[in-house]
Scaffold this motif. Structure first.
Motif, PDB file in Angstrom:
ATOM      1  N   VAL A   1      16.084  -0.379   2.665  1.00 42.75           N
ATOM      2  CA  VAL A   1      16.030  -1.808   2.380  1.00 42.75           C
ATOM      3  C   VAL A   1      16.073  -2.063   0.875  1.00 42.75           C
ATOM      4  N   ILE A   2      15.376  -1.252   0.087  1.00 36.11           N
ATOM      5  CA  ILE A   2      15.397  -1.425  -1.371  1.00 36.11           C
ATOM      6  C   ILE A   2      16.778  -1.069  -1.914  1.00 36.11           C
ATOM      7  N   ALA A   3      17.390  -0.027  -1.361  1.00 39.10           N
ATOM      8  CA  ALA A   3      18.723   0.375  -1.819  1.00 39.10           C
ATOM      9  C   ALA A   3      19.742  -0.730  -1.572  1.00 39.10           C
ATOM     10  N   TYR A   4      19.685  -1.352  -0.405  1.00 35.33           N
ATOM     11  CA  TYR A   4      20.644  -2.421  -0.092  1.00 35.33           C
ATOM     12  C   TYR A   4      20.377  -3.669  -0.928  1.00 35.33           C
ATOM     13  N   LEU A   5      19.110  -3.942  -1.196  1.00 33.77           N
ATOM     14  CA  LEU A   5      18.785  -5.082  -2.052  1.00 33.77           C
ATOM     15  C   LEU A   5      19.296  -4.841  -3.469  1.00 33.77           C
ATOM     16  N   ALA A   6      19.127  -3.615  -3.969  1.00 33.93           N
ATOM     17  CA  ALA A   6      19.625  -3.274  -5.304  1.00 33.93           C
ATOM     18  C   ALA A   6      21.152  -3.309  -5.337  1.00 33.93           C
ATOM     19  N   ASP A   7      21.771  -2.809  -4.272  1.00 30.26           N
ATOM     20  CA  ASP A   7      23.227  -2.829  -4.171  1.00 30.26           C
ATOM     21  C   ASP A   7      23.743  -4.257  -4.207  1.00 30.26           C
ATOM     22  N   TYR A   8      23.103  -5.138  -3.451  1.00 26.53           N
ATOM     23  CA  TYR A   8      23.498  -6.546  -3.445  1.00 26.53           C
ATOM     24  C   TYR A   8      23.320  -7.162  -4.834  1.00 26.53           C
ATOM     25  N   THR A   9      22.221  -6.840  -5.490  1.00 30.76           N
ATOM     26  CA  THR A   9      21.946  -7.395  -6.811  1.00 30.76           C
ATOM     27  C   THR A   9      23.044  -7.018  -7.812  1.00 30.76           C
ATOM     28  N   VAL A  10      23.400  -5.731  -7.853  1.00 28.78           N
ATOM     29  CA  VAL A  10      24.413  -5.265  -8.799  1.00 28.78           C
ATOM     30  C   VAL A  10      25.763  -5.914  -8.508  1.00 28.78           C
ATOM     31  N   TYR A  11      26.161  -5.939  -7.231  1.00 23.18           N
ATOM     32  CA  TYR A  11      27.460  -6.512  -6.890  1.00 23.18           C
ATOM     33  C   TYR A  11      27.479  -8.028  -7.100  1.00 23.18           C
ATOM     34  N   GLN A  12      26.342  -8.676  -6.914  1.00 24.09           N
ATOM     35  CA  GLN A  12      26.276 -10.118  -7.161  1.00 24.09           C
ATOM     36  C   GLN A  12      26.444 -10.417  -8.650  1.00 24.09           C
ATOM     37  N   VAL A  13      25.833  -9.569  -9.482  1.00 27.43           N
ATOM     38  CA  VAL A  13      25.997  -9.732 -10.937  1.00 27.43           C
ATOM     39  C   VAL A  13      27.455  -9.514 -11.329  1.00 27.43           C
TER      40      VAL A  13
ATOM     41  N   ASP B   1       0.829  -1.201   0.000  1.00 26.08           N
ATOM     42  CA  ASP B   1       0.000   0.000   0.000  1.00 26.08           C
ATOM     43  C   ASP B   1       0.862   1.249   0.000  1.00 26.08           C
ATOM     44  N   GLU B   2       0.209   2.414  -0.169  1.00 21.93           N
ATOM     45  CA  GLU B   2       0.935   3.675  -0.299  1.00 21.93           C
ATOM     46  C   GLU B   2       1.693   4.063   0.965  1.00 21.93           C
ATOM     47  N   LEU B   3       1.131   3.745   2.126  1.00 20.46           N
ATOM     48  CA  LEU B   3       1.817   4.076   3.374  1.00 20.46           C
ATOM     49  C   LEU B   3       3.129   3.302   3.496  1.00 20.46           C
ATOM     50  N   THR B   4       3.081   2.027   3.186  1.00 19.51           N
ATOM     51  CA  THR B   4       4.287   1.206   3.254  1.00 19.51           C
ATOM     52  C   THR B   4       5.281   1.618   2.178  1.00 19.51           C
ATOM     53  N   LEU B   5       4.781   1.885   0.973  1.00 23.38           N
ATOM     54  CA  LEU B   5       5.658   2.314  -0.113  1.00 23.38           C
ATOM     55  C   LEU B   5       6.336   3.638   0.229  1.00 23.38           C
ATOM     56  N   ASP B   6       5.611   4.499   0.933  1.00 24.54           N
ATOM     57  CA  ASP B   6       6.194   5.770   1.356  1.00 24.54           C
ATOM     58  C   ASP B   6       7.366   5.536   2.304  1.00 24.54           C
ATOM     59  N   ARG B   7       7.229   4.589   3.210  1.00 27.52           N
ATOM     60  CA  ARG B   7       8.311   4.272   4.142  1.00 27.52           C
ATOM     61  C   ARG B   7       9.509   3.678   3.406  1.00 27.52           C
ATOM     62  N   LEU B   8       9.247   2.917   2.362  1.00 28.70           N
ATOM     63  CA  LEU B   8      10.317   2.276   1.613  1.00 28.70           C
ATOM     64  C   LEU B   8      11.054   3.245   0.684  1.00 28.70           C
ATOM     65  N   THR B   9      10.420   4.354   0.338  1.00 25.68           N
ATOM     66  CA  THR B   9      11.022   5.319  -0.593  1.00 25.68           C
ATOM     67  C   THR B   9      11.331   6.660   0.069  1.00 25.68           C
TER      68      THR B   9
END
Length: 313
Positions: free
Chosen positions: A206-218, A165-173
C-alpha cells in the motif's frame, strides 16, 4: 473478492518488547497494553507475527538501503521484469485490437481471410521488434523512477511509524517476496495460502503504490505545466489572440481527467497485484508471486493507458 482481514489501528504505546519480538510469554503483556484495540483483532495480529518466525520490522529498510550493490542488482531485475511484463500486456492488448480490426474488414468484404492473416503476421513481427528495441530505454527510465519512488516510500514509512504501532508497521513494510515463501512452507491448503499471501501482498504494497502514485502525479503535473508554458509562449510569439481562461480551463480539465485515470489505475493495480501474487505463490513462491503480481498490475496499467505524452500542436 478476498478482503484484508485486519484494519489499520491507531498507534499504541509499548505493544512489543524492546527487541521487537513477540513470544508466547510476552503475549499477555501485549494484550494488556493494547486493550484499546478489539481483542479478537489483537490476538490474530499477534498470532500472525509470532508464526512468521522473524522479528518485527526486520524487513523495514534504511533510507538509502536501496543504493547498496545487492539492492541495486535486485531492483534492476525487478524493474526489468516489471517493464517486460508491462510490454507484454500492452502487446497482447494491442494484438487483440488489431486482430479484431482485421476481422471486421473481412466481415465487410474489404479484405480476404488470407490477407487478414498476412496483415496480422506483419503487424506482430513489426510491433514485437519495435517494442523490444524500446525496452532498454524503458528499463533505464524505470530504474530512475524506482529510486525516486523508493525515497518517497521511506518518507511515508517514517510518517506511518509515527502514527501506527509496530505490528501494523511491520505489515506495511513486510517483504512480500520472502513472506510468500514463508507462507508456502508453513501452510498446505491452497486456499489458506492464497488468502494469506493476498493479505500480505495488499498491505505490504500500500505504501509502495501510494509513493508510486505520488511520483507519477508530480511528473504528470509538471508535464502539463511545461505544456501550458510552451503553448502560451508559442501563441505570444506568433502574436495570436489568446484567451487565457479557455487555455487554462482546457489544461486543467485534461489534467484532472488524467489524474483521475492515474488514481484509478493505481488503486485497481494495487488489488490486481495482490490477487495475481496470491495465485503466483501457488505456482512458485517468491518469483512466481512477483511475476504474476506485476503482470496483473501491468495489464491494469495497459487498460488505462496512463500518462500519455502531451504534445504541442
Amino acid at each position: 473478492m478476498i478482503v484484508p482481514t485486519h484494519p489499520l489501528p491507531r498507534r499504541q504505546s509499548q505493544i512489543v518488547g524492546e527487541n521487537n519480538e513477540v513470544s508466547s510469554s510476552s503475549s499477555p503483556s501485549i494484550l494488556a497494553s493494547s486493550s484499546a484495540l478489539p481483542p479478537s483483532d489483537n490476538i490474530l495480529r499477534i498470532k500472525e507475527a509470532s508464526e512468521s518466525g522473524r522479528p518485527l520490522l526486520s524487513d523495514r529498510k534504511a533510507v538509502f538501503a536501496h543504493l547498496k550493490p545487492r539492492q541495486i542488482l535486485m531492483s534492476t531485475i525487478k524493474v526489468a521484469m516489471t517493464q517486460g511484463s508491462s510490454m507484454m500486456a500492452y502487446y497482447f492488448q494491442d494484438q487483440l485490437q488489431e486482430d479484431k480490426k482485421n476481422q471486421d474488414l473481412v466481415t465487410e468484404g474489404k479484405i480476404t481471410a488470407d490477407e487478414a492473416d498476412r496483415e496480422m503476421e506483419d503487424w506482430e513481427e513489426r510491433e514485437w521488434d519495435r517494442r523490444v528495441k524500446q525496452l532498454p530505454n524503458k528499463i533505464l527510465n524505470g530504474i530512475i523512477k524506482y529510486h525516486a519512488v523508493t525515497l518517497v516510500m521511506r518518507l511515508y514509512e517514517h510518517i506511518a511509524s509515527l502514527k501506527y504501532d509496530e505490528l501494523t508497521l511491520d505489515r506495511l513494510t513486510m517483504d512480500s517476496f520472502s513472506a510468500s515463501k514463508r507462507v508456502a512452507q508453513r501452510e498446505i491448503d491452497s486456499q489458506v495460502i492464497r488468502q494469506k499471501t493476498y493479505d500480505i501482498g495488499l498491505w505490504s504494497t500500500v505504501i509502495a503504490y501510494l509513493a508510486d502514485y505520488t511520483v507519477y502525479q508530480v511528473i504528470l503535473a509538471y508535464t502539463y505545466y511545461k505544456y501550458y508554458q510552451r503553448k502560451k509562449a508559442r501563441k505570444q510569439s506568433l502574436k495570436v489572440d489568446m484567451e487565457d481562461g479557455n487555455l487554462e480551463g482546457a489544461v486543467a480539465l485534461s489534467l484532472l481527467t488524467k489524474s483521475s485515470s492515474l488514481a484509478a489505475s493505481r488503486i485497481l493495480g494495487w488489488y490486481a497485484n495482490a490477487w495475481g501474487g496470491s495465485w503466483g505463490t501457488l505456482m512458485y513462491p517468491g518469483w512466481g508471486t512477483l511475476m504474476a503480481g506485476q503482470f496483473c498490475d501491468g495489464f491494469i496499467a495497459s487498460v488505462f493507458d496512463e500518462l500519455q505524452p502531451v504534445t504541442v500542436e
